[in-house]
Structure formats: structure tokens, C-alpha cells
Design a protein around this motif. Structure first.
Motif, PDB file in Angstrom:
ATOM      1  N   ILE A  77      87.400 103.384 -11.601  1.00 60.14           N
ATOM      2  CA  ILE A  77      88.881 103.629 -12.558  1.00 60.14           C
ATOM      3  C   ILE A  77      88.702 102.951 -13.873  1.00 60.14           C
ATOM      4  O   ILE A  77      87.963 101.900 -14.002  1.00 60.14           O
ATOM      5  N   MET A  78      89.012 103.901 -14.794  1.00 56.64           N
ATOM      6  CA  MET A  78      89.074 103.263 -16.205  1.00 56.64           C
ATOM      7  C   MET A  78      90.300 103.650 -16.769  1.00 56.64           C
ATOM      8  O   MET A  78      90.897 104.567 -17.057  1.00 56.64           O
ATOM      9  N   LEU A  79      91.046 102.406 -16.865  1.00 54.72           N
ATOM     10  CA  LEU A  79      92.478 102.743 -17.613  1.00 54.72           C
ATOM     11  C   LEU A  79      92.497 103.071 -19.277  1.00 54.72           C
ATOM     12  O   LEU A  79      91.788 102.806 -19.835  1.00 54.72           O
ATOM     13  N   PRO A  80      93.381 103.953 -19.309  1.00 59.84           N
ATOM     14  CA  PRO A  80      93.621 104.393 -20.781  1.00 59.84           C
ATOM     15  C   PRO A  80      93.783 103.279 -21.752  1.00 59.84           C
ATOM     16  O   PRO A  80      94.572 102.402 -21.327  1.00 59.84           O
ATOM     17  N   PHE A  81      93.521 103.424 -22.849  1.00 55.17           N
ATOM     18  CA  PHE A  81      93.490 102.246 -23.739  1.00 55.17           C
ATOM     19  C   PHE A  81      95.129 101.908 -23.793  1.00 55.17           C
ATOM     20  O   PHE A  81      95.426 100.586 -23.910  1.00 55.17           O
ATOM     21  N   PRO A  82      96.106 102.994 -24.220  1.00 56.63           N
ATOM     22  CA  PRO A  82      97.730 102.330 -24.326  1.00 56.63           C
ATOM     23  C   PRO A  82      98.120 101.388 -22.849  1.00 56.63           C
ATOM     24  O   PRO A  82      98.691 100.465 -23.224  1.00 56.63           O
ATOM     25  N   LEU A  83      97.674 101.751 -21.738  1.00 60.63           N
ATOM     26  CA  LEU A  83      98.031 101.206 -20.375  1.00 60.63           C
ATOM     27  C   LEU A  83      97.222  99.664 -20.540  1.00 60.63           C
ATOM     28  O   LEU A  83      97.935  98.633 -20.246  1.00 60.63           O
ATOM     29  N   PHE A  84      95.899  99.758 -20.975  1.00 65.29           N
ATOM     30  CA  PHE A  84      95.126  98.619 -20.961  1.00 65.29           C
ATOM     31  C   PHE A  84      95.901  97.517 -22.159  1.00 65.29           C
ATOM     32  O   PHE A  84      95.934  96.396 -21.815  1.00 65.29           O
ATOM     33  N   ARG A  85      96.159  98.201 -23.181  1.00 65.77           N
ATOM     34  CA  ARG A  85      96.790  97.229 -24.063  1.00 65.77           C
ATOM     35  C   ARG A  85      97.991  96.523 -23.894  1.00 65.77           C
ATOM     36  O   ARG A  85      98.169  95.439 -24.031  1.00 65.77           O
ATOM     37  N   GLU A  86      98.837  97.113 -23.259  1.00 72.95           N
ATOM     38  CA  GLU A  86     100.280  96.638 -22.919  1.00 72.95           C
ATOM     39  C   GLU A  86     100.099  95.877 -21.798  1.00 72.95           C
ATOM     40  O   GLU A  86     101.147  94.790 -21.476  1.00 72.95           O
ATOM     41  N   THR A  87      99.285  95.863 -20.835  1.00 70.73           N
ATOM     42  CA  THR A  87      99.280  95.225 -19.750  1.00 70.73           C
ATOM     43  C   THR A  87      98.020  94.222 -19.386  1.00 70.73           C
ATOM     44  O   THR A  87      98.337  92.969 -18.943  1.00 70.73           O
ATOM     45  N   PHE A  88      96.860  94.086 -20.065  1.00 74.77           N
ATOM     46  CA  PHE A  88      95.864  93.224 -19.867  1.00 74.77           C
ATOM     47  C   PHE A  88      95.603  92.705 -21.119  1.00 74.77           C
ATOM     48  O   PHE A  88      95.129  91.519 -21.334  1.00 74.77           O
ATOM     49  N   VAL A  89      96.001  93.081 -22.183  1.00 73.06           N
ATOM     50  CA  VAL A  89      95.663  92.093 -23.723  1.00 73.06           C
ATOM     51  C   VAL A  89      97.109  92.229 -24.546  1.00 73.06           C
ATOM     52  O   VAL A  89      97.116  92.427 -25.608  1.00 73.06           O
ATOM     53  N   ASN A  90      98.257  92.005 -23.929  1.00 72.98           N
ATOM     54  CA  ASN A  90      99.495  92.357 -24.640  1.00 72.98           C
ATOM     55  C   ASN A  90      99.706  91.188 -25.741  1.00 72.98           C
ATOM     56  O   ASN A  90     100.617  91.335 -26.698  1.00 72.98           O
ATOM     57  N   LEU A  91      98.965  90.103 -25.713  1.00 73.33           N
ATOM     58  CA  LEU A  91      98.982  89.129 -26.751  1.00 73.33           C
ATOM     59  C   LEU A  91      98.109  89.303 -27.924  1.00 73.33           C
ATOM     60  O   LEU A  91      98.237  88.714 -28.865  1.00 73.33           O
ATOM     61  N   ALA A  92      97.331  90.101 -27.684  1.00 73.64           N
ATOM     62  CA  ALA A  92      96.125  90.307 -28.841  1.00 73.64           C
ATOM     63  C   ALA A  92      96.583  91.318 -29.696  1.00 73.64           C
ATOM     64  O   ALA A  92      97.588  91.943 -29.549  1.00 73.64           O
TER      65      ALA A  92
END
Length: 188
Positions: A77-92
Motif C-alpha cells: 500500500i502506498m498512499l497518494p500524496f494528497p492523502l499522506f499530506r493531510e493525514t500524516f504530515v498535516n503540520l509540515a
């Protein structure tokens, strides 16, 4: 991990599990509980007996994970960047989020779907802590989901430590503060 602990004859071990690693330290504790001083769950899954990690995801996310799994050539499983951005690194910042994402590799899917027998874990008398990073969106916040109190409450008696942070980027941007919070969670 349990083999490493026993082969090195380690004692008074503090195991820290982050995210999926929560289910891992649950199983390791079952195998070497006499060597564990404390378990620290860092925005980590605390599964119920017979559950898998994906059982704890909202149905649309479960379906998305299954679709990502089925569309991969190697059961990952590789998350698409928009999902990764909003869920895993939302403060970055966007640039840091992209930098972190470029270092991510696809994750094996099978362990996420594996149902775990955790009866022994729930009978253990091992001290536990839950370190809750309050801006972590990897799991939806709110009713029936989330890290705390949804996951943490399954630990029974536990120490709760809270800190500002998200799922991944906080470890990159403020490692000293995160290390201090892990220390607070693991101290006697």
C-alpha cells in the motif's frame, strides 16, 4: 524483536510503538513480558483481541486500502500524496511534506489486515503509557475513532502524556521535544 530482546538478555526494556507499532509491541509483550519495564504507545494502535489494524479504520478508508492493495503488483500500500499530506504530515510545510513523502516506500499490506490473537496481552500486568500527539490526523478524530481516548482507553490503567504534534513530521521538526515526551511517558 522478542528474539533480539532474549538473545541479548535484555531486561527492564521500555518498548515504544508508533502507529502500526502499537500492535507489534502488544505481541512482543506477550512473548517477553518478564523483560518489559513499560510499554509506550505513541499515537499507536491498541487492538482488541481478534482485530486487525484495518478494522480500526473507517469503512471508506478500509475500502481505499483494499483497492490500493489490489492495484499493487506486490501486495503493498502506498498512499497518494494528497492523502499522506493531510493525514500524516498535516503540520509540515508543503516542501517538508514532499521531502518526507519522497522517502516513503510502499508498506506491505498483509500485516495491516492480519487479525491478532491478543488474549494474553490483556491479561498482562505490564505498566503502560500513551503518548498522544494532539494534531495527528492519521486516524479521524471523534466518535469511534482516533488515538485518544479511543485507542488509549483499551490499556486499562495507563499514564497519559499529551503533546502538540502530527503523525510523522513532528519527529523531523522537533525531535528533542518528542524525545522528552517519550522520556516522560517511560519514566518510573
Amino acid at each position: 524483536m522478542s528474539d533480539f530482546i532474549t538473545s541479548k538478555n535484555l531486561r527492564k526494556v521500555i518498548l515504544v510503538g508508533h502507529s502500526f507499532g502499537g500492535s507489534l509491541i502488544q505481541k512482543v509483550a506477550e512473548l517477553v513480558s518478564d523483560r518489559i519495564k513499560r510499554l509506550v504507545f505513541l499515537n499507536a494502535f491498541v487492538l482488541k483481541d481478534g482485530q486487525s489494524v484495518t478494522d480500526e479504520l473507517p469503512p471508506p478508508t478500509q475500502q481505499a486500502f483494499q483497492q490500493l492493495r489490489e492495484s499493487s503488483k506486490d501486495d503493498t500500500i502506498m498512499l497518494p500524496f494528497p492523502l499522506f499530506r493531510e493525514t500524516f504530515v498535516n503540520l509540515a510545510s508543503l516542501s517538508l511534506a514532499q521531502q518526507i513523502y519522497n522517502q516513503v516506500t510502499p508498506e506491505p499490506a498483509k500485516p495491516l489486515f492480519e487479525k491478532l490473537d491478543l488474549k494474553k496481552f490483556y491479561g498482562l500486568n505490564v505498566p503502560k503509557s500513551y503518548l498522544y500527539l494532539t494534531e495527528d490526523n492519521a486516524l479521524p478524530q471523534g466518535e469511534g475513532f482516533g488515538w485518544h481516548p479511543h485507542m488509549s482507553s483499551r490499556l486499562g490503567l495507563f499514564r497519559l502524556i499529551k503533546a502538540h504534534g502530527d503523525h510523522i513530521s513532528t519527529a523531523k521538526t522537533d525531535p528533542k521535544r518528542l524525545a522528552q515526551k517519550i522520556y516522560e511517558a517511560s519514566r518510573d
